[in-house]
Every structure is written in C-alpha cells, then in structure tokens.
Design an enzyme around this catalytic site. Structure first.
Site, mmCIF file in Angstrom:
data_model
loop_
_atom_site.group_PDB
_atom_site.id
_atom_site.type_symbol
_atom_site.label_atom_id
_atom_site.label_comp_id
_atom_site.label_asym_id
_atom_site.label_seq_id
_atom_site.Cartn_x
_atom_site.Cartn_y
_atom_site.Cartn_z
ATOM 1 N N LYS A 170 -13.352 89.287 -0.810
ATOM 2 C CA LYS A 170 -13.188 88.959 0.623
ATOM 3 C C LYS A 170 -12.142 87.837 0.662
ATOM 4 O O LYS A 170 -12.453 86.668 0.512
ATOM 5 C CB LYS A 170 -14.524 88.472 1.196
ATOM 6 C CG LYS A 170 -14.714 88.644 2.689
ATOM 7 C CD LYS A 170 -13.700 88.020 3.573
ATOM 8 C CE LYS A 170 -13.854 86.524 3.766
ATOM 9 N NZ LYS A 170 -12.691 85.934 4.489
ATOM 10 N N GLY A 201 -12.264 90.290 6.314
ATOM 11 C CA GLY A 201 -12.997 89.965 7.536
ATOM 12 C C GLY A 201 -13.129 88.470 7.679
ATOM 13 O O GLY A 201 -12.687 87.702 6.808
ATOM 14 N N GLY A 203 -14.692 84.756 7.695
ATOM 15 C CA GLY A 203 -15.585 84.100 6.748
ATOM 16 C C GLY A 203 -17.027 84.087 7.211
ATOM 17 O O GLY A 203 -17.941 84.447 6.460
ATOM 18 N N GLY A 207 -17.819 87.203 5.070
ATOM 19 C CA GLY A 207 -18.090 86.295 3.948
ATOM 20 C C GLY A 207 -19.576 86.007 3.819
ATOM 21 O O GLY A 207 -20.155 86.080 2.724
ATOM 22 N N GLU A 245 -14.877 76.382 -6.133
ATOM 23 C CA GLU A 245 -13.628 75.627 -6.313
ATOM 24 C C GLU A 245 -13.271 75.097 -4.932
ATOM 25 O O GLU A 245 -12.858 75.865 -4.066
ATOM 26 C CB GLU A 245 -12.506 76.546 -6.827
ATOM 27 C CG GLU A 245 -12.745 77.146 -8.185
ATOM 28 C CD GLU A 245 -12.607 76.139 -9.310
ATOM 29 O OE1 GLU A 245 -12.104 75.016 -9.085
ATOM 30 O OE2 GLU A 245 -13.029 76.467 -10.427
ATOM 31 N N CYS A 279 -4.826 72.464 -3.343
ATOM 32 C CA CYS A 279 -6.092 71.743 -3.534
ATOM 33 C C CYS A 279 -5.928 70.584 -4.511
ATOM 34 O O CYS A 279 -6.585 69.562 -4.378
ATOM 35 C CB CYS A 279 -7.170 72.696 -3.993
ATOM 36 S SG CYS A 279 -6.694 73.615 -5.447
ATOM 37 N N GLU A 376 -9.410 65.251 2.940
ATOM 38 C CA GLU A 376 -8.349 66.172 2.542
ATOM 39 C C GLU A 376 -7.518 66.527 3.778
ATOM 40 O O GLU A 376 -8.046 67.019 4.767
ATOM 41 C CB GLU A 376 -8.980 67.438 1.956
ATOM 42 C CG GLU A 376 -7.958 68.361 1.375
ATOM 43 C CD GLU A 376 -8.583 69.610 0.762
ATOM 44 O OE1 GLU A 376 -9.372 70.267 1.438
ATOM 45 O OE2 GLU A 376 -8.262 69.899 -0.400
#
Ligand code: NAD
Length: 471
Positions: A170, A201, A203, A207, A245, A279, A376
């Site tokens: 996904k 699709g 999340g 998901g 991650e 990231c 972030e």
C-alpha cells in the site's frame, strides 16, 4: 494526464469501483498531471486472500529461483528508469538528475543485491539438540511514504520476497508512479500470482484495513511517527510483527578543529537533499559558540548556491516541495521560529514564479527546546545551535524524541568516533562518510523499530523456529 485506476492482485491488473479519487499536481507547474482512483477495504480483502493462497508455493520455492525473480524485477525496473525518474520528479520535486540516480537507479540495482545476499545467509543451524531454522514470517503488509517511493518499496518488498514472504503493498497515494512501475516489473518477471499485490488507497482506509486484517502476519511501515504509532496500535490487536521506519530530527556535531568549510558544505547538502524531504535529513547543526560567526558566513554563502528552478533542468539544485500544503506547513515553521527568537542567516531569495518552493533557509540562534529544533519540518530548513562544551553538544544532540541519523565532524578521527558512540541514533556519519546501502538502517526512540537494508533487512522477514531432535 496519467490515470492510475487499477489494482494489481493475484497476478493481474484489475479495475474496481473507487471509494474516492485524487488529482495530483505537478510540484513545479502546479498543474494536475495524474488522476488516482483510491481503493478500499474490499480490494485489501482480495489482495490478502490472493497472498494467502500464494504463500505455501512461494515459501516452498527454492531460494535460487526466488533470487532469479528478484533479479528480473530489478532489470525490468531499470528498463523503465527514465520515464519513472521524470514522474517521481513531477511528484516530489527532486531535481531530475538526482532522481535518476537516487530515486530509480539505486533502488532498481538493490534488487540484485538482495538476490545475492539472500543466497549468502544462513537459514539453518544447530544449538545443542535443536535444529534452528529461519522461516518466512508470512503475509507482509508494506505501507510506504512518498518521498523516496521506489527506494522505500524496494527496501521492504525485495527482502520480504527473498525471505519467502508474500506481499501486499500500500504505497503513498501522493506518489503512485513507482508502485505502478514496480507492479509492471513484477508482472513482466512472471512472478507467480498473489506473491506480490498492489492496492493504492488512502492511509486511514486501505492502510488501516491492511494493518487490521487477521491474515496479515507482519506490517512493515515507513512514514510519519504519528501514522506509525496508529498502525502499530492496530497491528498490536492482532499480535502482528511490526517494523517501523519513522521520522527524524537528526543532529550534526561540529567539533572544534573540524574542517569548517567542508563541514558546512556537507551540512547544507545533508539538509537540503530532496528539498529537505528526507527522513535522515540533518536538520540541527551544532557548532562551537566561538566559531559560530565563521560557520554562519560559510552557511550563508553555501545556501546561496542552491539554485531553485525547474527540477527537469540540469542547473537546478533545489526543487519544489511535494505539495502546496507541505510548502505552507514549512513556511509556518519558519515564521514561528523567527517569532520565537531565531534569526535568518540566509538572505531573502527570489522564488520561481510557480512551483511549491521554499527557499533554502538557515536559521541561527535556535534554542534546543524550540519547535524548530524538536519537530520534523520536512523542508529545506537548517537550524543552527551554538554550544559551549562537547558535553553540552552531545546532550543537545540526544535531546530529541527522534534518533534516526547523526553526523560528527572532527580533526581527530578517534575523537569523532568516541563522540559518535555516545549518540542515540541509528546511523551516524563521521566527516561526511558515504551512506552504505548494506549497513542496517533504522531508528532509535520515536524514529522506529527494526532495521532495513542489507542482510539485516532480510532478517526482519524471518521467524526462527527450533525443532528439538531426539538423541
Ligand atoms: P505518512 O505517515 O503520512 O504516510 C506514510 C504511509 O502511511 C502512506 O502510504 C499513507 O497512506 C499511510 N498511512 C497514513 N495514515 C495511515 C493510517 N492511519 N493507517 C495506515 N496507513 C496510513 O507519511 P508521508 O507524509 O507519506 O511521509 C513522510 C514521513 O515519512 C516523514 O515523517 C518521514 O520522516 C517519514 N519517513 C521515514 C523514513 C524512514 O526510513 N525512517 C523514510 C522516509 C520517510
């Protein structure tokens, strides 16, 4: 306009009644360039059922045959390299010359590397009277983000298939081109039906349906920490294995005596790569207080060389961000940081007339507790923090909920290594040492659980089993 309106399930492309659809805009022209139909729980059901049917056959396929499929998939991806690099550049804004190398060629080549590694690993050993074998975990749900789409899919799907697992992917609905290219490469490789399945699709719909599905044995997720926590919570209910991650707020410590010109040049590159949409971006730069002015001057000069413009042009060093929403979010962070007392080290730059650009930004006088030093941002924004002592620098670097990456710069290699060993981060570069795709990749603290890449990446998808043998 590109149309993405199918799933790839049980070895074939299939149409479906979309739950919703999405128009993607080119990050530079701001014009719609792709239309995506979004699948939901019904397609997830079909994909998981196909994977379940395929598992026994694939996990029982000899390793060398599995490795051959991986090699073919990588070679098929390489054949689509140029159009794929262009699509990813349109989606996420990375300059095309970098997209070719980082977004496509490196991950396409990684399939061969996983094929080789899989053949070198040990799958059976003896501990006393026990035969210990490494078994595939089962059905793996791979949920991936948009910023390095093919790399992130490859880092999950290739080692999972190598380990004998079957997969439902996904991908991010914001950057679907790589997922469709991967499914096409799989199709042309002749991989048995159901071993790899693709459902695109939202999340919170597709998901979550995948993470909750009782037949899914493992969820391997890359994305934001907030979504990762949600996915892990859902998966915990089914006692699934989870690999995460997640985000980062990585720090670089520049020790007194380091080559400042080199360190500042690398600091800008490590923060501004992919316009900061990385990231592992090194977004906090810790410099000795008595060399702050020198660093600021070098950073100001260096940032000015990040020419913004059409990411398809070879002279462009800094492309736009993925979307207008992301650009506005990053601009808000900059405005908040300035209001909270940070100063702008970079001079005001003229933005291209269109495209979701944020100018390369270096903020000085940043307080280690402030939002710009803790959260972030996912944009080209470097926060510079002055420190008085090495102890203070290490404490500031570790003062973060995240622990994905870090860097240390120093004149003495042994000293820099000693500092690196005190940092709570998953991968640390000393004096600009290059990324190693075979080394384990992952995060401490809220940056994640588990490791990807190389042999560590394959082990994530193996479950040890002990069989006690009679005397
Ligand atoms: P995101 O968390 O919004 O989405 C990632 C993926 O998760 C997408 O496929 C999305 O559709 C899906 N998703 C979102 N909510 C979900 C839910 N409730 N249930 C199931 N799936 C859900 O992240 P993004 O904006 O696509 O990517 C940027 C983030 O990813 C950044 O935080 C970045 O640091 C992180 N990231 C981490 C790594 C790493 O290896 N540590 C690598 C790249 C990106």
């Amino acid at each position: 306009m590109k149309q993405y309106a199918q799933t790839y399930i049980d070895g074939s492309w299939q149409g479906f009644d979309p739950l919703a659809s999405l128009d993607l805009k080119d990050s530079f022209t701001e014009q719609p360039f792709a239309h995506i139909a979004l699948a939901g729980a019904a397609q997830v059901q079909l994909a998981v059922a196909a994977a379940r049917r395929a598992f026994d056959g694939w996990s029982g396929t000899p390793l060398e045959q599995r490795a051959q499929f991986l090699r073919r998939i990588g070679a098929n991806l390489a054949k689509q390299a140029e159009p794929l690099a262009e699509q990813i550049t349109r989606e996420v804004g990375m300059p095309l010359k970098l997209s070719r190398r980082i977004q496509v060629n490196a991950p396409a080549g990684a399939w061969e590397s996983y094929a080789q590694l899989a053949g070198q690993m040990e799958y059976a050993s003896q501990i006393g009277h026990s035969l210990v074998t490494q078994e595939p975990v089962g059905i793996v749900a791979c949920i991936t983000p948009w910023n390095y789409p093919l790399h992130q899919m490859t880092a999950k799907v290739a080692p999972a298939l190598a380990a004998g697992c079957v997969v439902v992917l996904k991908p991010s609905e914001l950057a679907p081109a790589a997922a469709y290219a991967l499914a096409q490469a799989v199709h042309e490789s002749g991989l048995p039906p159901g071993v790899f399945n693709l459902v695109v699709g939202a999340g919170n719909v597709a998901g979550e349906a995948l993470a909750a599905h009782p037949d899914v044995d493992m969820v391997s997720f890359t994305g934001s920490t907030a979504a990762g926590k949600r996915v892990a919570g859902i998966a915990a209910d089914g006692v699934k294995r989870v690999a995460l991650e997640l985000g980062g707020k990585s720090a670089s410590i520049v020790l007194p005596g380091a080559d400042l010109a080199l360190a500042m040049r690398h600091a800008l590159g490590a923060c501004f790569l992919n316009s900061g949409q990385t990231c592992t971006a090194i977004t906090r730069l810790l410099v000795p207080a008595d060399r702050y002015d020198e660093c600021a001057r070098l950073l100001q000069e260096g940032a000015a060389s990040f020419a913004m413009g059409d990411p398809m042009e070879s002279g462009t060093r800094l492309g736009p961000l993925v979307s207008g929403q992301q650009r506005d979010r990053v601009q808000d962070y900059i405005a908040q940081a300035l209001a909270a007392g940070a100063t702008s080290i970079t001079s005001r730059a003229i933005l291209p007339p269109h495209g979701y650009f944020v100018a390369p930004t270096v903020l000085g006088g940043v307080h280690p507790d402030s939002a710009i030093a803790q959260e972030e941002v996912f944009g080209p924004v470097l926060a510079v923090i002055a420190y008085q002592s090495e102890e203070e620098a290490i404490a500031i670097a570790n003062h973060s909920n995240y622990g994905l990456a870090a860097a240390v710069w120093g004149a003495d290699r042994g000293h820099a290594l000693a500092v690196a060993k005190r940092l709570r981060a998953g991968q640390i570069d000393i004096n600009g040492a290059a990324f190693n795709p075979l080394a384990p990749f992952g995060g401490f603290k809220h940056s994640g659980v588990g490791r990807e890449n190389g042999a560590f990446g394959i082990k994530e998808f193996l479950e040890p089993r002990a069989i006690q043998l009679p005397a």
